[in-house]
Enzyme design. Structure first.
Site, mmCIF file in Angstrom:
data_model
loop_
_atom_site.group_PDB
_atom_site.id
_atom_site.type_symbol
_atom_site.label_atom_id
_atom_site.label_comp_id
_atom_site.label_asym_id
_atom_site.label_seq_id
_atom_site.Cartn_x
_atom_site.Cartn_y
_atom_site.Cartn_z
ATOM 1 N N HIS A 184 4.196 -0.307 0.434
ATOM 2 C CA HIS A 184 4.985 0.591 -0.419
ATOM 3 C C HIS A 184 5.558 -0.258 -1.546
ATOM 4 O O HIS A 184 6.755 -0.528 -1.602
ATOM 5 C CB HIS A 184 6.093 1.212 0.449
ATOM 6 N N CYS A 229 17.043 1.688 -4.956
ATOM 7 C CA CYS A 229 17.392 0.264 -5.000
ATOM 8 C C CYS A 229 16.826 -0.422 -6.224
ATOM 9 O O CYS A 229 16.763 -1.648 -6.266
ATOM 10 C CB CYS A 229 16.842 -0.463 -3.796
ATOM 11 N N GLY A 230 16.341 0.336 -7.186
ATOM 12 C CA GLY A 230 15.892 -0.298 -8.421
ATOM 13 C C GLY A 230 14.400 -0.558 -8.505
ATOM 14 O O GLY A 230 13.956 -1.355 -9.317
ATOM 15 N N LYS A 231 13.607 0.166 -7.700
ATOM 16 C CA LYS A 231 12.160 -0.083 -7.753
ATOM 17 C C LYS A 231 11.574 0.323 -9.115
ATOM 18 O O LYS A 231 10.866 -0.457 -9.745
ATOM 19 C CB LYS A 231 11.481 0.698 -6.631
ATOM 20 N N THR A 232 11.900 1.532 -9.545
ATOM 21 C CA THR A 232 11.341 1.984 -10.820
ATOM 22 C C THR A 232 11.886 1.158 -11.982
ATOM 23 O O THR A 232 11.131 0.755 -12.869
ATOM 24 C CB THR A 232 11.631 3.479 -11.042
ATOM 25 N N SER A 233 13.179 0.869 -11.954
ATOM 26 C CA SER A 233 13.724 0.102 -13.087
ATOM 27 C C SER A 233 13.133 -1.302 -13.122
ATOM 28 O O SER A 233 13.005 -1.908 -14.186
ATOM 29 C CB SER A 233 15.254 0.060 -13.039
ATOM 30 N N ASN A 285 16.329 15.273 -6.452
ATOM 31 C CA ASN A 285 14.985 14.726 -6.245
ATOM 32 C C ASN A 285 13.963 15.353 -7.204
ATOM 33 O O ASN A 285 12.761 15.324 -6.958
ATOM 34 C CB ASN A 285 14.554 14.944 -4.785
ATOM 35 N N ALA A 286 14.446 15.929 -8.319
ATOM 36 C CA ALA A 286 13.527 16.480 -9.324
ATOM 37 C C ALA A 286 12.637 15.338 -9.835
ATOM 38 O O ALA A 286 13.071 14.200 -9.936
ATOM 39 C CB ALA A 286 14.316 17.088 -10.478
ATOM 40 N N ARG A 287 11.403 15.678 -10.163
ATOM 41 C CA ARG A 287 10.406 14.631 -10.455
ATOM 42 C C ARG A 287 9.638 14.905 -11.742
ATOM 43 O O ARG A 287 9.628 16.019 -12.240
ATOM 44 C CB ARG A 287 9.411 14.578 -9.297
HETATM 45 C C1 SPV Z 1 9.210 8.026 -2.116
HETATM 46 O O1 SPV Z 1 10.068 8.786 -1.653
HETATM 47 O O2 SPV Z 1 9.078 6.860 -1.728
HETATM 48 C C2 SPV Z 1 8.315 8.504 -3.178
HETATM 49 C C3 SPV Z 1 8.240 9.933 -3.422
HETATM 50 O O3 SPV Z 1 7.638 7.731 -3.777
HETATM 51 S S1 SPV Z 1 7.325 10.790 -2.230
HETATM 52 O O4 SPV Z 1 6.041 11.092 -2.771
HETATM 53 O O5 SPV Z 1 8.081 11.998 -1.920
HETATM 54 O O6 SPV Z 1 7.167 9.938 -1.069
HETATM 55 MN MN MN Z 2 7.521 5.793 -2.748
#
Ligand code: SPV
Ligand code: MN
Length: 626
Positions: free
Chosen positions: A251, A275-279, A388-390
């Protein structure tokens, strides 16, 4: 093709669909499609190849069937999930195992026979009156040792459309691999829909993962995390498969960190939610290969990683023009983009929590017609968008995209990073002594504190090894052992680091600015190339002050004080010892196949901490260790 299967498919797919499918020479695939078309019984079936006209058909179907609606900006669409179908359903997501199999207390399993019986009943005729889409994708780059063909049958054009954005088209890969394809299978149905076109029978929502058949069943749900079969559902199949074949599914983000003289060193990173994964993946001046899932394989003595996906299903809450300029721009550029569960304004613009500008007084959201102050049945105020809007977006739309995204060889991994939300123990960045030490004291010891954005009490530490706990389809002990064994016979072993962007002082103030993480990655890049030295502490290797001072100046034009360094990099002995106790207890009581070496490495760390404590006291500043 088996004659019976042949006749059935000819009749149900129509001439054109049958002709398309016949290009793939794989009896197992044909039998699978026939079986589930017969069982789920859609009124119409569309076989989708990689051809642009086929993708357009799916895109348009999502609009005409009402699962998506056009927004003002060209190419942008909105999708809503049922107000009670807004996140992964952990309760009903089960790994199916034969009687007598025990994967340990931390992994949710279901009896294979009973669950198959149940889900087979639920899915009988579930697609009646609807169109089914047969989709072919490739996990990982096509034409590569990493390529994993996957097929999904779904009656949701929204799901099928999302997958176009998120995954590499795989019809031609199926044609290429023919009979040899060892593929993953997903059958999904949104089930009966309400007048808003959202899944209605949520009491019959199930996500069942059958490892034996490499097949995932998902029904009565639309939320992407439960339905986009190629994402977290196939991830569980891949963890199981990699476990047998000697590779890893993690992951993890994958990013290029840019060093001196145009050098690029690739890092992978695992972080629990929030925890800052996307940033981290979006750090400016660095480049992104992936933001969520990676496959890791060994080749010529090196570790190589690919992004399993090619798009992102990102959290939209909090994205603003100042902190997230790259995502902001991508969200404001015409082109293919799906947003889900945000507020749609009367002008068909969108708003989400934390977006620049004022919250519009009214609009339409996951709760229906919405106005400021609207309350749910419990009397709680409904926010304009769901937390959790995406957004679903191709990585090609990001200006920081790394050129290696589709490289069939993957990128060479120089470092692996584990990060959690930790107010009082881990220093901001630390290298482990070696692979085993890193896997055990960083990855397998990963914890993260809950925030106000998650359900339940804030500030509670949750154990989440490698940030992969939710997705394991093998026992925790086996998974750790696979990670440990992975480094055997490597010529060049990636360094393993921990990071912590959330360390606080005694008064509860954060010790670092958000932007400081840029410095940690530059330091790790230098370490991975042997360009700087480090200081050994009882828990790992930390940067020298001089190096950080120089990098802070270069990267952030900031004068980094010795005082800040001392506070941030103090070894906190009592907290570090408490963490060892917590982790040890989990592995003693919740996991029944913990590798022995895990306890040994934790005990060695405890001894180093106690020895240092005798000499230097509870809180050890780095100057004492240099
Ligand atoms: C996560 O929650 O780790 C995500 C979104 O990347 S989901 O597809 O809902 O798992
Ligand atoms: Mn994920």
């Amino acid at each position: 093709m088996d004659a019976k299967v042949n006749d059935f498919l000819k009749q149900r797919l129509g001439d054109e669909g049958f002709k398309k499918l016949s290009r793939i020479d794989n009896p197992e695939l044909h039998a699978f499609i026939a079986k589930y078309i017969e069982h789920c019984n859609p009124s119409k079936v569309f076989v989708c190849t990689d051809a642009p006209a086929d993708l357009k058909y799916v895109r348009e179907a999502a609009i005409s069937n009402g699962e998506e609606a056009a927004l003002a900006m060209e190419g942008h669409t909105i999708h809503f999930d049922n107000a009670k179908d807004q996140a992964r359903d952990k309760e009903h997501t089960l790994i199916l195992v034969p009687k007598g199999t025990d994967l340990g207390a931390t992994i949710k399993t279901g009896d294979r026979d009973e669950c198959l019986k149940e889900v087979t009943e639920i899915m009988k005729d579930i697609m009646k009156g609807r169109e089914a889409y047969i989709r072919f994708f490739c996990l990982g780059p096509t034409n590569s040792a990493f390529s994993l063909p996957s097929v999904q049958i779904t009656d949701s054009a929204y799901v099928a459309h999302s997958e176009d954005i998120l995954y590499r088209q795989g019809f031609e890969e199926f044609v290429r691999q023919g009979k040899n394809a060892k593929f993953f299978k997903v059958v999904h149905s949104a089930g009966e829909l309400d007048e808003r076109k959202t899944s209605k029978n949520l009491d019959k929502r199930r996500v069942y993962i059958d490892l034996q058949e490499n097949l995932v069943y998902s029904c009565n749900t639309q939320y992407g995390g439960n339905t986009i079969g190629l994402k977290k559902l196939s991830m569980r199949l891949a963890i199981n498969r990699g476990s047998k074949e000697g590779w890893l599914t993690e992951h993890m983000l994958v990013m290029g960190v840019h060093g001196p003289a145009n050098r690029v060193t690739y890092f992978t990173g695992a972080f629990p939610s929030l925890c800052g994964k996307t940033s981290t993946a979006m750090l400016d001046n660095e480049t992104i290969v992936g933001d969520d899932i990676a496959y890791l394989r060994k080749k010529d003595g090196e570790v190589r990683a690919v992004n399993v996906e090619k798009g992102m299903f990102g959290i939209i809450q909090g994205i603003n023009s100042e902190d997230d300029p790259i995502q902001w721009k991508a969200l404001h550029t015409p082109g293919e983009l799906i947003v889900s569960n945000v507020l749609v304004t009367p002008e068909r613009g969108v708003h989400w929590i934390g977006k620049d500008g004022e919250v519009p007084p009214k609009g339409y959201n996951h709760s229906g017609e919405w106005h400021k102050g609207k309350k749910d049945e419990k009397g709680n105020e409904i926010p304009p968008s769901h937390p959790n809007a995406r957004f679903t977006l191709s990585l090609e739309n990001l200006e920081n995209l790394d050129k290696a995204l589709h490289d069939p060889k993957g990128v060479v991994v120089g470092g692996m990073v584990y990060g959690g939300r930790d107010s009082d123990t881990w220093v901001p960045v630390e290298e482990s002594f070696d692979w085993t030490h890193g896997i055990i004291t960083k990855g397998a010891s990963l914890e993260s504190e809950t925030t106000a954005a998650t359900l339940g009490k804030a500030g509670v530490r949750k154990f989440n090894l490698m940030s992969n706990l939710d997705f394991l389809s093998i026992s925790v002990g086996q998974y750790i052992q696979n990670n440990l064994d992975f480094a055997k016979d490597l010529k060049k072993t990636p360094l393993i680091f921990s990071v912590n962007y959330f360390l606080k002082d005694k008064d509860g103030n954060f010790l670092n600015a958000k932007t400081d993480k840029k410095v940690w990655y530059k330091w790790m890049e230098l370490r991975a190339n042997n360009d700087v030295q480090a200081i050994d502490t009882p828990t790992g290797r930390i940067p020298k002050y001089e190096d950080l001072k120089r990098i802070f100046k270069e990267v952030l034009n900031k004068d980094y004080s010795e005082e800040d360094y001392r506070k941030q990099f103090t070894v906190r002995v009592p907290e570090s010892l408490a963490k060892i106790d917590r982790i040890k207890e989990i592995y003693e009581t919740k996991v029944n196949d913990t590798p022995k070496i895990l306890f040994e490495v934790l005990e060695e760390q405890r001894k180093r901490l106690l020895d240092a404590q005798k000499k230097h006291g509870d809180y050890i500043t780095p100057d004492k260790l240099a």
